[in-house]
Structure formats: C-alpha cells, structure tokens
Write a protein that holds these residues in place. Structure first.
Motif, short mmCIF file in Angstrom:
data_model
loop_
_atom_site.label_atom_id
_atom_site.label_comp_id
_atom_site.label_asym_id
_atom_site.label_seq_id
_atom_site.Cartn_x
_atom_site.Cartn_y
_atom_site.Cartn_z
N ILE A 70 1.05 -1.30 -0.11
CA ILE A 70 -0.38 0.13 -0.02
C ILE A 70 1.24 1.27 -0.14
CG2 ILE A 70 -1.78 -1.05 1.24
CD1 ILE A 70 -1.03 0.04 3.76
N PRO A 71 0.30 2.16 -0.64
CA PRO A 71 0.65 3.37 -0.45
C PRO A 71 1.71 4.01 0.76
CG PRO A 71 -0.68 3.94 -1.87
CD PRO A 71 -0.75 2.76 -1.35
N GLN A 72 2.94 4.19 1.07
CA GLN A 72 3.53 4.63 2.88
C GLN A 72 3.57 6.32 2.15
OE1 GLN A 72 4.37 2.45 4.86
NE2 GLN A 72 3.18 0.86 3.98
N THR A 73 3.30 6.94 4.12
CA THR A 73 2.91 8.07 3.75
C THR A 73 4.54 8.76 3.77
OG1 THR A 73 0.81 8.03 4.91
CG2 THR A 73 2.54 10.47 5.39
N THR A 74 5.28 9.73 3.50
CA THR A 74 6.80 10.19 3.89
C THR A 74 6.98 10.72 4.58
OG1 THR A 74 7.08 9.02 1.48
CG2 THR A 74 8.86 10.38 2.02
N TYR A 75 7.93 10.40 5.48
CA TYR A 75 7.96 11.89 6.13
C TYR A 75 9.46 12.55 6.63
CZ TYR A 75 3.89 10.53 8.84
OH TYR A 75 2.60 9.88 9.27
N VAL A 100 16.49 14.11 7.14
CA VAL A 100 16.24 11.99 6.32
C VAL A 100 14.96 11.74 5.44
CG1 VAL A 100 16.38 9.90 6.88
CG2 VAL A 100 18.35 11.74 7.98
N TYR A 101 14.48 11.26 4.83
CA TYR A 101 13.57 10.72 4.46
C TYR A 101 13.16 9.59 4.74
CZ TYR A 101 12.99 14.51 0.45
OH TYR A 101 12.52 15.58 -0.13
N SER A 102 12.12 9.26 5.69
CA SER A 102 11.26 8.00 6.09
C SER A 102 9.88 7.71 5.32
CB SER A 102 11.28 8.00 7.97
OG SER A 102 11.82 6.98 8.84
N ASP A 103 9.45 6.22 6.26
CA ASP A 103 8.37 6.40 5.60
C ASP A 103 7.35 6.33 7.05
OD1 ASP A 103 8.00 3.24 6.22
OD2 ASP A 103 9.38 3.60 3.84
N GLU A 104 5.95 5.59 6.96
CA GLU A 104 5.96 4.97 8.53
C GLU A 104 5.74 4.08 9.16
OE1 GLU A 104 1.46 3.78 7.58
OE2 GLU A 104 1.97 5.15 6.32
N ARG A 105 6.23 2.89 8.12
CA ARG A 105 6.99 2.10 9.06
C ARG A 105 8.06 2.03 9.64
NH1 ARG A 105 6.70 -1.80 3.24
NH2 ARG A 105 8.08 0.33 2.65
#
Length: 133
Positions: A70-75, A100-105
C-alpha cells in the motif's frame, strides 16, 4: 541464517521449530543466466508478490518488518547541523542542517538510530506539510 530457516542451506546443529507451515520465497541478489525475457520476468515477479500479499517481510535495521503493498506516507526528519559530526550517507544537506526521508513503517526506527548515533532531532513532518509530527 535466513537461508537455513528457509531450507536453502543446511544447519550445522540444532533444530528449527515452526509454529505453522511457512513458505519462504527467495530472490537472490545475483541471478543465474536465464532464458526469460525481461517482460516475462517482471510479470512473474509481480504475480509472485501479488500472490504472497501480506506475507512478505523485509529486513531493516536488523528487524523484520512486514511488507505492505500500500502507498506509504513519507516523512521528513530535520536534523540541525553539527559541525563536529560527519553527516551520514542518507542525510541530505539543507539550510542550517540536514534532512532524512523516512516512511511510516520505519520512522521510529530511523529516529531511534539517529539519536543513538548522537544526532539531535530538530523536528519531523509529513512530506509536503510542515506540521511537526
């Protein structure tokens, strides 16, 4: 060790106990010569991923994380500049610091890792927004 658990390599000693029957699909880093076209290979891989669905895991920071298709939100994690430290490879230069880019996982794992390495976390926000997390 994963190859041993998946049954691709033999074990030196001990016993592997499975709570239930698992399938361990394996994609090698280096592929043998195959007589399959690129399109056929991509279709095969897409079918495999689709058929496995929620049973795919990835290894990140020595932990298993379940792969979700599923699409992940990028932080974005903003880190103030610290001239006494050498920036890590994943850090991108920004005004007065790095991001730094990250995602919700992996967001909490990324923040923990950066803090353990001595970096101060300035703030974090969802990519495209500037509200603090």
């Amino acid at each position: 060790m994963l190859k041993v658990v998946a049954g691709l390599n033999g074990k030196d000693s001990g016993e592997i106990i499975y709570e239930r029957k698992y399938r361990f699909p394996y994609v090698p880093e280096k592929f043998p010569v195959i007589t399959m076209t690129a399109g056929a290979y991509l279709k095969y891989m897409a079918d495999m991923v689709h058929s496995l669905g929620d049973r795919i895991y990835m290894i990140y920071e020595r932990r298993f994380l379940q792969y979700e298709n599923i699409p992940q939100t990028t932080y974005v994690i903003w880190i103030p500049e610290d001239r006494s430290r050498t920036p890590l490879e994943e850090m991108k230069k920004a005004e007065n610091g790095y991001y730094v880019y990250s995602d919700e996982r992996t967001l909490s794992l990324d923040i923990d890792r950066l803090q353990k390495e001595g970096w101060h976390i300035g703030k974090g926000y969802e990519d495209g927004r500037h509200d603090d997390i």
